[in-house]
Design an enzyme around this catalytic site. Structure first.
Site, PDB file in Angstrom:
ATOM      1  CG  ASN A 104      20.172  18.707 -67.848  1.00 57.29           C
ATOM      2  OD1 ASN A 104      20.052  17.748 -68.203  1.00 57.29           O
ATOM      3  ND2 ASN A 104      18.971  19.526 -68.404  1.00 57.29           N
ATOM      4  CB  SER A 116      18.712  22.220 -69.627  1.00 54.25           C
ATOM      5  OG  SER A 116      17.920  21.789 -70.483  1.00 54.25           O
ATOM      6  CG  HIS A 133      14.498  19.294 -66.974  1.00 49.58           C
ATOM      7  ND1 HIS A 133      15.453  18.682 -66.512  1.00 49.58           N
ATOM      8  CD2 HIS A 133      14.406  19.426 -68.145  1.00 49.58           C
ATOM      9  CE1 HIS A 133      16.421  18.340 -67.477  1.00 49.58           C
ATOM     10  NE2 HIS A 133      15.843  18.820 -68.499  1.00 49.58           N
ATOM     11  CD  GLU A 176      15.593  17.457 -62.605  1.00 50.66           C
ATOM     12  OE1 GLU A 176      16.554  17.266 -61.761  1.00 50.66           O
ATOM     13  OE2 GLU A 176      15.938  17.813 -63.466  1.00 50.66           O
TER      14      GLU A 176
END
Length: 287
Positions: A191, A120, A141, A153
């Site tokens: 994030n 993350s 991700h 991602e």
């Protein structure tokens, strides 16, 4: 060339979703974690997930749990990963834990194996630095729940090669997903924005500005979000939220990433969201 064997390290919520998604798309999966108890729970959860998937997608062909689980090898032994062409790591967002895992992977896996960090917030360049194959390390991700999310991602580390990126994109295509490639920075895009939003939403609760339901309703009705920030926090896991925001705070030394004290207290109390059955909302059962 189709990737046949994929290792998945970590049988938590994300690892379970990845193993299921990969097996349902024809890959042989090696799912590794530290205890048989964790792996048994993962096995049962994958069966449950597939049953629900079949129930909610009656018009789609969903592979039955027996066929899916037949493609997954559950093990506590990292040595089985020597057969993997691609390994996706999903361990807790703690640097000391991840560093130890990559040292094992580097010693066991063939030189051609690609390592993907499903992290993350932790820098992909930092992760690659503890291996002897920095060009074969990439960030991927995935979003939760993995089988239902079409976008991933992807993060290019300082040394990540174009060949590694191309292979990772090919694997995602085989999984029915698409990658959006970004450059390496703690928290990346999703994030770095989302953790701040959730953390600030928790400050709103702590300051008694609004209730849980009111915060989420504003985001859903005013901005068209499917879930509010506090519902999203419960889905991700409050422990993961805290780990991620702490990484951002440590990485940038910026007070805007200071974790909300209420978040810390909830994590200490074991209120981690859906995975424990209680977070900002109560759930009928833990995942």
């Amino acid at each position: 060339m189709r990737i046949q064997v994929v290792g998945v390290v970590g049988a938590g919520v994300m690892g379970i979703g990845l193993a299921q998604n990969l097996a349902q798309n024809g890959h042989q999966v090696i799912l590794v974690d530290i205890s048989e108890e964790i792996l048994e729970r993962a096995n049962a959860q994958i069966k449950k997930n597939i049953r629900f998937q079949g129930f909610f997608n009656k018009n789609e062909k969903v592979e039955n749990s027996e066929n899916c689980l037949h493609k997954i090898k559950f093990s506590t032994n990292y040595k089985f990963l020597e057969k993997a062409e691609f390994v996706i790591e999903n361990a807790t967002e703690k640097w000391d834990i991840k560093k130890g895992i990559y040292a094992q992977l580097d010693a066991i896996c063939p030189k051609k194996t690609i390592f993907a960090a499903n992290t993350s917030a932790i820098s992909i360049t930092r992760i690659a630095s503890v291996t002897k194959c920095a060009d074969k390390v990439i960030g991927m991700h995935f979003m939760n729940p993995v089988p239902m999310k079409p976008i991933v991602e992807m993060i290019r580390g300082y040394h990540t090669s174009d060949e590694t990126i191309s292979t990772a994109q090919e694997l995602l295509s085989q999984m029915g997903k698409e990658g959006i490639l970004v450059n390496d920075s703690p928290g990346f895009v999703s994030n770095r924005v989302l953790m701040l939003t959730i953390n600030e939403a928790i400050f709103l609760l702590q300051d008694k500005v609004a209730s849980v339901e009111e915060v989420d309703r504003i985001f859903k009705t005013c901005f068209g979000h499917k879930m509010g920030p506090l519902e999203t926090a419960d889905l991700i896991g409050l422990d993961t939220i805290l780990f991620s925001i702490e990484v951002l705070y440590e990485s940038f030394n910026d007070s805007k990433y200071r974790p909300c004290p209420m978040l810390k207290k909830m994590v200490d109390a074991g209120l981690h969201g859906r995975k424990t059955g209680q977070g900002f909302y109560a759930y009928s059962e833990a995942i």
